[in-house]
Structure formats: structure tokens, C-alpha cells
Design a protein around this motif. Sequence first.
Motif: not given
Length: 180
Positions: A75-100
Motif C-alpha cells: 500500500m505504498r509503504i515501500i517506495s519504488p526501488r532499483e537494484f543493480v546486480d551482476v548476474v550469472l546464468m548457467k546450465q548444468y549437465e543434469d539440466g539444472t538452470m541457475l540464475s545467480a
Amino acid sequence: SEVSVSWRPSAEFAGNVYRGEGILPASPQEVWECIKPVAGGLRTKWDQNVKDFEVIEAISDTVSVCRTTTPSACMRIISPREFVDVVLMKQYEDGTMLSAATNVEHPLCPPRPNFVRGFNYPCGCFCVPLPGEPDRTQLLSFFQTDLGGYLPQTVVDSFFPASIAGFYSNLTKAIKTLRA
């Protein structure tokens, strides 16, 4: 689908690390299509906590610096935010996919007016295939976010568990829409 949300104090900052876990009625590829952190991706369409997502710098095919903006919440108690991140995407041999991801400062991404700069400490999502169940995926998500600003910890502590449960619910709906 049912989701469990748990938390404990973070070793990274004065807040909590939150863990969400649920089984989604879709293949890992379908789940990944909805959550992968790419410009123009589906996440801004279904995730009520992501207003905009942009790639500031593509470092490689799997690593980028990104800015995510969020709308106001609680209810607008929390104002709009922005986040700046370094993001890694990876897929493993078993099919697991990761976003860190984790927060980073970038010269092309100074703080903007009308947004509070928040900080994501190491966090991510794992799309894990379930053996013998190609149309079901275990999704593990970890969040440890400092929302910044002057929010009482009680507001933050009440926001995150419900927000994570909503993430899983809205993701399940997005997958059904994707299949339609």
C-alpha cells in the motif's frame, strides 16, 4: 503448487536470507523461459515485483550487469526501488538452470531520482529437473535483499514471505498462460 518459505539471519547484512521452494507443473525449460533475467523477457509481464529489467552491460553470454526496478508495495509503504546486480546464468549437465546475482556499482548506472537504491546480496534461482517427471520442476529461490531507505524491519519481515509465495503463485499462472 505449494511453496514453502523459510528464513534465517543473513551472514551478509543485517536482514534475513529467504528460501522459497516449490514444485511447478512445467518443464525446467518452461520455468526458465518465465524467470530468466534477460531484457525483454517474460518476468516483467507476470512478476508483480518487477516493473522493468534492463541489461546495462553484457560482459559475456552468461554474465551481465543489470538494473531491475520495482513498483511501490505494501500500500505504498515501500517506495519504488532499483537494484543493480551482476548476474550469472548457467546450465548444468543434469539440466539444472541457475540464475545467480549480487549487487554491484556500475558507472553507467548511477542512482536515479524517484527510486530508492536497494542491494541484493548473493541470491538466485535454481530450476531443477525432477527425474522421471519431465513436466515438473523444483524451483529453489534464495533472496537476501536490503531494500534500502528507512523501512522498519517489521515491514520488511512481513513483506518478503508473502512476496515470495506470490512469486510462485504468479509464476504458476504465467506458465499456464505460456502453454495456452
